[in-house]
Design a protein around this motif. Structure first.
Motif, mmCIF file in Angstrom:
data_model
loop_
_atom_site.group_PDB
_atom_site.id
_atom_site.type_symbol
_atom_site.label_atom_id
_atom_site.label_comp_id
_atom_site.label_asym_id
_atom_site.label_seq_id
_atom_site.Cartn_x
_atom_site.Cartn_y
_atom_site.Cartn_z
ATOM 1 N N LEU A 231 0.710 -1.088 -0.001
ATOM 2 C CA LEU A 231 0.032 -0.156 0.137
ATOM 3 C C LEU A 231 0.699 1.255 -0.060
ATOM 4 N N THR A 232 2.015 1.146 0.796
ATOM 5 C CA THR A 232 2.940 2.353 0.823
ATOM 6 C C THR A 232 3.546 2.558 -0.412
ATOM 7 N N ASN A 233 3.797 1.529 -1.142
ATOM 8 C CA ASN A 233 4.577 1.895 -2.296
ATOM 9 C C ASN A 233 3.564 2.214 -3.420
ATOM 10 N N GLU A 234 2.259 2.021 -3.344
ATOM 11 C CA GLU A 234 1.366 2.543 -4.393
ATOM 12 C C GLU A 234 0.587 3.545 -4.024
ATOM 13 N N MET A 235 0.818 4.069 -2.815
ATOM 14 C CA MET A 235 -0.132 5.280 -2.577
ATOM 15 C C MET A 235 0.797 6.528 -2.872
ATOM 16 N N ARG A 236 -0.228 7.465 -3.474
ATOM 17 C CA ARG A 236 0.462 8.555 -4.018
ATOM 18 C C ARG A 236 -0.076 9.785 -3.301
ATOM 19 N N LEU A 237 0.705 11.003 -3.309
ATOM 20 C CA LEU A 237 0.153 12.364 -2.373
ATOM 21 C C LEU A 237 -1.171 12.548 -2.834
ATOM 22 N N THR A 238 -1.698 12.519 -4.191
ATOM 23 C CA THR A 238 -2.841 12.961 -4.595
ATOM 24 C C THR A 238 -4.058 11.999 -4.152
ATOM 25 N N ASP A 239 -3.525 10.934 -3.388
ATOM 26 C CA ASP A 239 -4.502 10.036 -2.698
ATOM 27 C C ASP A 239 -5.066 10.589 -1.377
ATOM 28 N N LEU A 240 -4.381 11.442 -0.792
ATOM 29 C CA LEU A 240 -4.717 11.971 0.276
ATOM 30 C C LEU A 240 -5.767 12.913 0.386
ATOM 31 N N ILE A 241 -6.534 12.990 1.244
ATOM 32 C CA ILE A 241 -7.872 14.037 1.046
ATOM 33 C C ILE A 241 -7.198 15.450 1.506
ATOM 34 N N ASP A 242 -8.092 16.636 1.277
ATOM 35 C CA ASP A 242 -7.347 17.843 1.251
ATOM 36 C C ASP A 242 -7.048 18.186 2.918
ATOM 37 N N ASP A 243 -7.842 17.487 3.803
ATOM 38 C CA ASP A 243 -7.525 17.814 5.083
ATOM 39 C C ASP A 243 -6.307 17.290 5.691
ATOM 40 N N CYS A 244 -6.021 16.238 5.053
ATOM 41 C CA CYS A 244 -4.683 15.656 5.337
ATOM 42 C C CYS A 244 -3.367 16.452 4.948
ATOM 43 N N LEU A 245 -3.655 17.062 3.594
ATOM 44 C CA LEU A 245 -2.584 17.555 3.030
ATOM 45 C C LEU A 245 -2.388 19.159 3.399
ATOM 46 N N GLU A 246 -3.385 19.659 4.050
ATOM 47 C CA GLU A 246 -3.373 21.119 4.205
ATOM 48 C C GLU A 246 -2.402 21.251 5.458
ATOM 49 N N PRO A 247 -2.221 20.352 6.358
ATOM 50 C CA PRO A 247 -1.274 20.555 7.768
ATOM 51 C C PRO A 247 0.173 20.621 7.016
ATOM 52 N N ILE A 248 0.369 19.661 6.138
ATOM 53 C CA ILE A 248 1.806 19.638 5.590
ATOM 54 C C ILE A 248 2.103 20.869 4.739
ATOM 55 N N PHE A 249 1.162 21.126 3.774
ATOM 56 C CA PHE A 249 1.206 22.402 2.905
ATOM 57 C C PHE A 249 1.564 23.917 3.881
ATOM 58 N N LEU A 250 0.985 23.837 4.983
ATOM 59 C CA LEU A 250 1.197 24.904 5.758
ATOM 60 C C LEU A 250 2.620 25.098 6.132
ATOM 61 N N LYS A 251 3.629 24.195 6.154
ATOM 62 C CA LYS A 251 4.747 24.294 6.690
ATOM 63 C C LYS A 251 5.575 24.916 5.285
ATOM 64 N N LEU A 252 5.014 24.907 4.148
ATOM 65 C CA LEU A 252 5.792 25.191 3.047
ATOM 66 C C LEU A 252 5.942 26.878 2.579
ATOM 67 N N SER A 253 6.836 27.090 1.859
ATOM 68 C CA SER A 253 6.891 28.613 1.610
ATOM 69 C C SER A 253 5.968 28.834 0.435
ATOM 70 N N ILE A 254 5.683 30.214 0.190
ATOM 71 C CA ILE A 254 5.128 30.638 -0.714
ATOM 72 C C ILE A 254 5.167 30.255 -2.208
ATOM 73 N N GLU A 255 6.686 30.217 -2.550
ATOM 74 C CA GLU A 255 7.144 29.804 -3.670
ATOM 75 C C GLU A 255 6.780 28.412 -3.652
ATOM 76 N N ASP A 256 6.887 27.658 -2.776
ATOM 77 C CA ASP A 256 6.698 26.236 -2.624
ATOM 78 C C ASP A 256 5.140 25.900 -3.477
ATOM 79 N N LEU A 257 4.477 26.438 -2.506
ATOM 80 C CA LEU A 257 2.890 26.387 -2.614
ATOM 81 C C LEU A 257 2.453 26.742 -4.222
ATOM 82 N N VAL A 258 3.076 27.857 -4.881
ATOM 83 C CA VAL A 258 2.892 28.393 -6.048
ATOM 84 C C VAL A 258 3.468 27.105 -6.970
ATOM 85 N N ALA A 259 4.504 26.450 -6.652
ATOM 86 C CA ALA A 259 4.906 25.496 -7.519
ATOM 87 C C ALA A 259 4.050 24.435 -7.536
#
Length: 455
Positions: free
Chosen positions: A31-59
């Motif tokens: 499962l780990t090998n086959e799971m992609r970041l896009t498989d995560l729901i937005d509620d799980c992604l948002e805490p990760i993305f909050l640690k990124l810079s504005i340039e990273d979010l734009v990318a």
């Protein structure tokens, strides 16, 4: 037999448990090998993305449509309330665009930011400096993108821009913008239709360090409530600004820091019947100007004025100059002076005596706090306190008081509940607290500035 059977059964059970654990481990690995970041729901992604810079979010938003909603949500939470500054200038920015803001210096990132998250931006500053020899009008492109993608803007700042770069007539309106700041722009070719058509909801308009055109604000802006002009290069429109005031009688606040502030106010004050706040900067010699000089007792009367700020441009003068503005509703007065020889403040005291409605008074001494002590005498301080029977708040910036003067000042102002000043000797602070007693709370900063508040 019984013990042997039990042992055998136990060994089989252990083997079965190990096998099941191995199977689960293999399943988890798969499962780990086959799971992609896009498989995560937005509620799980948002805490990760909050640690990124504005340039990273734009990318992320620029390269992956599936991740863009989560990136946009993280951008809104992390940067949505900040001013977004699109400029590759380092130190050459106004103070309000350095505080509580995030700066993007790369032009391509700026354009992608507006395209991806423009709808999440509420405050924007555009002032990208072109590279030497570049033929790309970067600011024009940024303004075009902001106009197309940032429909939720409520505040926008332009500058520094050349006259050829600030052109808005061809764009659609910014439907929600209420505050427009034009900072260090050449506006000689900027027409009044630029404001009328592009900012239908404009309520605050500020020019700072600009060279405005004759026509840039000579029109009625029906929602305009606050106008600020802070530039010395205003000689060529001193005749047209009073017309602008006449066309906008709904103004509630006005700031004038120009060479001809007194001339403009003398001509325009009949149209400012609703004005509640006025900030004006002028030189004492302007009062004696042969074209618009004031008599000793002459004043401009404002019917609704409640807050007045007077900044004397003189760094050195004989005494605090005449204040030629008056209102029977005045409640706040701020006076900023240079290194004047004001052993007595007779003009100021007389002004305060005539305006007993003042409840908040601020006196600022702009002389160097590390080298030049205040020249205000004890007699003048006491006369000021005696002149204001309704005073509730007083602030004396870079003006020294002794413990005895503080006690006397408080005794003269029975309604005073907040008092700021500079203590002559910081070591006297504990002694001051003892004299004030439990009725007051007192604090002091490292520079000797004291604040006392009545409990």
């Amino acid at each position: 037999m019984t013990d042997s059977g039990a042992t055998s059964n136990g060994e089989h059970q252990q083997v079965d448990c190990v096998d099941q654990a191995l199977k689960r481990h293999r399943i988890d690995d798969t499962l780990t090998n086959e799971m992609r970041l896009t498989d995560l729901i937005d509620d799980c992604l948002e805490p990760i993305f909050l640690k990124l810079s504005i340039e990273d979010l734009v990318a992320i938003a620029h390269t992956n449509k599936q991740l863009k909603p989560a990136a946009a949500s993280a951008f809104a939470r992390k940067f949505g309330t900040k001013k977004i500054v699109l400029s590759n200038l380092k130190d050459d920015l106004p103070i309000d665009s350095r505080m509580d803001s995030v700066q993007v210096v790369d032009l391509n990132v700026s354009l992608r930011l507006l395209r991806s998250f423009g709808h999440k931006i509420s405050k924007l500053h555009i002032g990208h400096k072109k590279s030497m020899g570049s033929i790309v009008f970067s600011n024009r492109l940024l303004i075009q993108y902001a106009n197309e993608y940032s429909k939720s803007l409520v505040e926008i700042t332009f500058g520094p821009l050349a006259s050829s770069e600030l052109s808005l007539a061809a764009h659609e309106s910014f439907p929600m913008v209420e505050t427009v700041r034009v900072w260090r722009c050449n506006l000689r070719r900027f027409g009044q239709s630029e404001f009328d058509g592009c900012f239908p909801e404009i309520r605050r308009l500020e020019f700072v360090g600009n060279v405005p055109s004759n026509e840039c604000i000579v029109d009625c802006l029906p929602n305009l409530e606050h106008l600020a002009i802070n530039t010395s290069s205003f000689m060529h429109i001193k005749g047209t600004l009073p017309i602008s005031l006449a066309l906008n009688p709904q103004l509630l606040s006005l700031t004038l820091k120009t060479n001809d502030a007194l001339f403009i106010l003398r001509k325009g004050h009949p149209y400012l019947g609703l004005l509640e706040s006025l900030s004006v900067t002028y030189d004492s010699k302007d009062l004696l100007n042969e074209h618009f000089g004031f008599e000793d007792n002459e004043v401009i009367q404002f019917e609704s004025l409640r807050k007045l700020e007077v900044n004397f441009a003189d760094f050195c003068c004989d005494s605090i100059p005449h204040i030629p503005f008056s209102s029977h509703r005045l409640t706040e007065l701020k006076v900023s002076i240079g290194d004047c020889d004001h052993k007595t403040c007779n003009r100021l005291v007389r002004y305060l005596q005539k305006h007993q409605t003042v409840t908040k008074f601020t006196l600022i001494n702009r002389s160097d706090p590390f080298w030049e002590p205040s020249n205000i005498s004890e007699e003048s301080k006491m006369k000021i306190s005696q002149a204001m029977s309704s005073l509730q708040e007083a602030d004396f910036w870079n003006i020294e008081f002794s413990t005895g003067e503080v006690k006397q000042f408080i005794g003269n102002c029975k309604m005073l509940h907040r008092f700021g000043f500079k203590l002559i000797n910081g070591g006297d602070f504990n002694d001051l607290k003892k004299h004030l007693g439990s009725e007051w709370e007192a604090s002091i900063d490292p520079n000797g500035n004291v604040k006392i508040v009545r409990k």
